[in-house]
Motif scaffolding. Structure first.
Motif, PDB file in Angstrom:
ATOM      1  N   HIS A  35       9.825  40.597  40.931  1.00 44.85           N
ATOM      2  CA  HIS A  35      11.164  41.110  41.103  1.00 44.85           C
ATOM      3  C   HIS A  35      11.518  42.022  40.961  1.00 44.85           C
ATOM      4  O   HIS A  35      10.517  43.012  40.529  1.00 44.85           O
ATOM      5  CB  HIS A  35      11.745  40.986  39.455  1.00 44.85           C
ATOM      6  N   TRP A  36      11.613  42.638  42.082  1.00 39.55           N
ATOM      7  CA  TRP A  36      11.734  43.937  42.957  1.00 39.55           C
ATOM      8  C   TRP A  36      13.372  44.335  43.029  1.00 39.55           C
ATOM      9  O   TRP A  36      14.538  44.430  43.294  1.00 39.55           O
ATOM     10  CB  TRP A  36      11.459  43.871  44.349  1.00 39.55           C
ATOM     11  N   GLY A  37      13.585  45.710  41.907  1.00 39.76           N
ATOM     12  CA  GLY A  37      14.841  46.277  41.803  1.00 39.76           C
ATOM     13  C   GLY A  37      15.760  45.446  40.170  1.00 39.76           C
ATOM     14  O   GLY A  37      15.368  44.335  40.061  1.00 39.76           O
ATOM     15  N   HIS A  96      13.158  44.564  37.564  1.00 39.11           N
ATOM     16  CA  HIS A  96      12.448  45.255  37.951  1.00 39.11           C
ATOM     17  C   HIS A  96      10.273  45.004  37.904  1.00 39.11           C
ATOM     18  O   HIS A  96      10.562  45.599  37.063  1.00 39.11           O
ATOM     19  CB  HIS A  96      12.374  46.210  38.158  1.00 39.11           C
ATOM     20  N   TYR A 136      18.983  37.434  42.491  1.00 39.43           N
ATOM     21  CA  TYR A 136      17.777  37.522  43.587  1.00 39.43           C
ATOM     22  C   TYR A 136      17.511  37.025  45.009  1.00 39.43           C
ATOM     23  O   TYR A 136      17.801  36.260  45.205  1.00 39.43           O
ATOM     24  CB  TYR A 136      16.083  37.869  42.340  1.00 39.43           C
ATOM     25  N   VAL A 185      13.787  40.176  45.453  1.00 41.26           N
ATOM     26  CA  VAL A 185      15.066  41.620  45.625  1.00 41.26           C
ATOM     27  C   VAL A 185      15.721  41.503  44.550  1.00 41.26           C
ATOM     28  O   VAL A 185      16.628  40.482  44.948  1.00 41.26           O
ATOM     29  CB  VAL A 185      14.851  42.217  46.658  1.00 41.26           C
TER      30      VAL A 185
END
Length: 62
Positions: free
Chosen positions: A6-8, A12, A39, A59
Motif C-alpha cells: 500500500h502506498w499512501g 501506507h 486503493y 496507491v
C-alpha cells in the motif's frame, strides 16, 4: 493469493496477502474495521521488494 504493498493513506507501507478474487476490479476497497479506504493499481504497474517477497504496488485513491 497476491501480495499487495500500500502506498499512501492510513495503510501506507502495509504489505498484505489479498485473495485474487478481490483484485479483479481496478480498485481495492477496505470497509474497516481498522480503516476505510480505496486503493488502485499503480500505473504503470510497479512491484516493490518486501520482506515477504515481491508485492504489487497499490496507491490510495484520493
Amino acid at each position: 493469493m497476491s501480495l499487495v504493498f500500500h502506498w499512501g493513506g492510513p495503510r501506507h507501507g502495509d504489505v498484505v496477502h489479498v485473495p485474487d478474487e478481490q483484485l479483479v476490479s481496478s480498485v481495492l476497497v477496505y470497509d474497516g474495521p481498522r480503516w476505510f479506504g480505496v486503493y488502485e493499481r499503480h500505473q504503470p504497474a510497479q512491484v516493490q521488494d518486501t520482506a515477504d517477497g515481491p508485492a504489487e504496488v497499490w496507491v490510495v485513491r484520493e
